[in-house]
Write a protein that holds these residues in place. Structure first.
Motif, PDB file in Angstrom:
ATOM      1  N   PHE A  35       0.823  -1.211   0.000  1.00 56.27           N
ATOM      2  CA  PHE A  35       0.000   0.000   0.000  1.00 56.27           C
ATOM      3  C   PHE A  35       0.859   1.264   0.000  1.00 56.27           C
ATOM      4  N   PHE A  36       1.766   1.363   0.950  1.00 57.62           N
ATOM      5  CA  PHE A  36       2.554   2.590   1.076  1.00 57.62           C
ATOM      6  C   PHE A  36       3.574   2.742  -0.056  1.00 57.62           C
ATOM      7  N   SER A  37       4.048   1.632  -0.604  1.00 59.93           N
ATOM      8  CA  SER A  37       5.001   1.754  -1.708  1.00 59.93           C
ATOM      9  C   SER A  37       4.355   2.453  -2.904  1.00 59.93           C
ATOM     10  N   LYS A  38       3.061   2.275  -3.071  1.00 57.93           N
ATOM     11  CA  LYS A  38       2.344   2.957  -4.141  1.00 57.93           C
ATOM     12  C   LYS A  38       1.897   4.351  -3.704  1.00 57.93           C
ATOM     13  N   ALA A  39       1.292   4.421  -2.515  1.00 60.22           N
ATOM     14  CA  ALA A  39       0.690   5.680  -2.077  1.00 60.22           C
ATOM     15  C   ALA A  39       1.721   6.774  -1.822  1.00 60.22           C
ATOM     16  N   LEU A  40       2.936   6.390  -1.459  1.00 61.64           N
ATOM     17  CA  LEU A  40       3.978   7.383  -1.155  1.00 61.64           C
ATOM     18  C   LEU A  40       5.045   7.461  -2.245  1.00 61.64           C
ATOM     19  N   ALA A  41       4.740   6.923  -3.418  1.00 66.25           N
ATOM     20  CA  ALA A  41       5.734   6.867  -4.492  1.00 66.25           C
ATOM     21  C   ALA A  41       6.187   8.256  -4.941  1.00 66.25           C
ATOM     22  N   ARG A  42       5.350   9.263  -4.758  1.00 61.85           N
ATOM     23  CA  ARG A  42       5.697  10.600  -5.226  1.00 61.85           C
ATOM     24  C   ARG A  42       6.289  11.478  -4.134  1.00 61.85           C
TER      25      ARG A  42
END
Length: 206
Positions: A35-42
């Motif tokens: 989840f966080f690897s995608k949600a915080l990618a930016r």
């Protein structure tokens, strides 16, 4: 502990203890890593993180895997959950108490909630939004149930304990210096890394 709201007493007491017992295990950490690897990618250069409403640290354990050198801080109202959090992450800077009573003496690169704003008395939300904004030096992140209009949902047989609304929209309206830089949804039927139909929003200070 004195409480400003009945929601705080609810989570500090037996129901909060039961929640802690239900929500644990490596599977949850794995889904949160995805989840966080995608949600915080930016995000960029996140070195300090504050979670409001951490429970036993399933989110923070995932973030530690993604950002091994990150300095973690947490606010948690339930003493049983807080004790387990310290066992899971001994170096976490932990405040045991209500979000509504928390007075930060620092700022963090990332301040976030995940499944917490939905349980806060709606009358206090503007104050919590202000706390998040004041505590963040760069990023605000919320992952909550979304509804375009505020509604209340019966939660495990309890009334006045779960609320859906456009939390991110309210935060963006309250603080014009924030930009929405990413958002998404995770379905409970995701075959590999399900979340509980959560909608997430990543905001950044200009």
């Amino acid at each position: 502990m004195s409480h400003s709201t009945k929601q705080e007493a609810f989570w500090e007491g037996n129901f909060g203890n039961e929640y802690t017992g239900r929500n644990r295990g490596g599977r949850w950490v794995a889904t949160n890593v995805a989840f966080f690897s995608k949600a915080l990618a930016r995000t960029q250069n996140v070195q300090t993180v504050l979670e409001l409403g951490s429970n036993i640290g399933l989110n923070l354990m995932a973030l530690r895997q993604l950002f091994p050198e990150v300095k973690l801080s947490a606010v948690e109202i339930n003493s049983k959950a807080a004790s387990e959090l310290k066992s899971n992450l001994p170096d976490v800077d932990l405040y045991l108490g209500s979000i509504l009573e928390f007075q930060p003496n620092a700022t963090w690169d990332l301040v976030f909630t995940k499944g917490v704003l939905i349980h806060i008395n709606p009358d206090w939300l503007p104050m919590v939004y202000e706390l998040m904004h004041r505590s963040s030096s760069r990023y605000l992140f919320v992952s909550e149930y979304y509804n375009p209009k505020p509604i209340e949902i019966t939660y495990r047989g309890h009334t006045d304990k779960l609320f859906k609304r456009d939390f991110a929209g309210e935060i963006l309206d309250q603080f014009p210096d924030l930009n929405l830089i990413d958002y998404g949804f995770v379905y409970h039927r995701d075959p590999n890394f399900p979340q509980d139909d959560t909608t997430w929003f990543l905001m950044e200070k200009r």
